[in-house]
Design an enzyme around this catalytic site. Sequence first.
Site: not given
Ligand code: F6R
Length: 614
Positions: A27, A76, A102, A487, A490, A609
């Site tokens: 996170r 973060w 957070n 992919k 990043e 994430k």
């Molecule tokens: C890329 C990635 C991000 C997430 C985006 C949405 O590999 O993981 O682009 O897809 O931040 O995240 P969620 O699905 O958790 O809303």
Amino acid sequence: MCGIVGYVGPRPSQDILLAGLARLEYRGYDSAGIAVIDESGELGMRKKAGKLKELRDSLATAALGDGTTGIGHTRWATHGGPTDVNAHPHLADDDRLAVIHNGIIENFAALRDELAAEGVTFRSETDTEVAAALLGREYRRTGDLQQAFRDVVNRLEGAFTLLAMHKDHPGLVVGARRNSPLVIGLGEGENFLGSDVAAFVEHTRKALAIGQDQIVAITPSEVTVTDFDGNPVEAAPFDVSWDAAAAEKGGWSSFMAKEVAEQPEAVGNTIRGRIKDGQVVIPELDGMDELFTGIRRVIITACGTASYAALVGKYAIEQWARVPVDVELAHEFRYRDPVIGDDTLVVSISQSGETMDTLMAVKYARERGARTLSICNTQGATIPRESDAVVYTHAGPEVAVASTKAFSAQITALLLLGLHMGRVRATLSDASAEVAELAALPEKIATVLSEEHDHVEQLAHWMADTRSVLFLGRHVGFPIALEGALKLKEISYIHAEGFAAGELKHGPIALIEPGQPVFVIVPSPRHSALIHSKVVSNIQEIRARGARVIVVAEEGDAAVLPYADEVIRIPLAGAMFEPVLAVVPLQIFAMALATAKGLDVDQPRNLAKSVTVE
Ligand code: F6R
């Protein structure tokens, strides 16, 4: 964004907090810290810039003691750079009180001025320290931690999960949430708080979800939840469906490698229980047909990788359920004046279920009277709780920052949703071919993994010095081109772009120079000879300009051979099902290239994430 863990119980908390932070490190990982209180009321705190390892090393040299009440944070950075001082916890009330946070406190500047005028000085640049100082002031005024905490959260604006403890109250941790995640773990004679269940799944799989604008107080024997006014509320219990081992690396070189390999299972588990008598029937949507029959349009909203899954969903839902579908990036959606109402179904997609942009889009859609359905991978998360209906993906915990198995599970859930809607709306009389395709999908992903892994890995090694890669696709191959590029960007920090193949001649073809690597996702000629031939023409156009062409094409497609430098094969599949197969080599490529460059594929720079800030 930022991982939070809290513990009260009989056991020394330091190691429990560190283990929880290790599971939450995805996170945010630019600094970490913990604070513990022991029986005699001593409060110890340590925080360090850098990954969790820095904190661990520091505590290995000098532990904080055996305090059994504690809070921990992995950060973060938002306000203030990633330094020791800006790391959490933040202390106040003469270092008798510790707070972690957070989110973003939007009115922190006004609060900071108010406190500064009273003579408070600040050590850090964070908004969190302002909340800590405010809590210190209110605690001195009231002498009651829970009352003071309520007063504070009622003054904060923005998004926050806040945990606090005070040395006068060993055995008590208080927490609150507004638009940021917090869940409770129920143990035997001990209780936990966490940004998500990963924080405590090692100790208990019994959990309580806390709603928006609610406060929780945990002691070893008691959990109380109230609203921001102190009125008791009932928290929703749930059992965590996966165990701690699912969130371990288990011998793999990285979480990403493990999660890429887990895709057959992730897709299989997402399908399981949703096919009945040769039809797709999603049990969670039982009795909700009206959600799909009374609509004139669908908007799918999401961010990043999830938004590319949404694009695949658009093609499938339009084809099977004959309803117009638009895809909107969640962070753009609510900043214009979209035409939506009760004839609109807004489908949100989120692995974490906590992405702030997506959450705000869902809330906005509801306020405007739209029906809302979420596709989510995380139980107890906020977005499903804010939606009229939810279809869970069952990909299991995804730890690597770059999404892989959640993406294929999201596409799978969208395919299921499209087929479910087609049945309910009576626009698809016979779905037997699609149901057979779904059932075969896990096995076909396994084939791509076993037959192409080494080939793609070798390719990535040869290309380790590449500075730019382009990805082209048409129809459902277009979102896969976008995902392949994301992919690569990043995790390997290489310039990459995805284009609709037909768009090439409208500008991007100027980028092609001799040696430029271009991946092309080629759709099957069996589905549309026309689309296939157009893509083959696009390949010829770039090849004529010197591009190095790497093709992802179905087995037996010989038309691509004369123009391709490399061919990666995927098994034959229905048009809507190909994306789940075609993305796999692109994930492997990005991972192998990043590894060849010596990068950390699980925790790429600058990212986190779960993006819980806007
Ligand atoms: C890329 C990635 C991000 C997430 C985006 C949405 O590999 O993981 O682009 O897809 O931040 O995240 P969620 O699905 O958790 O809303």
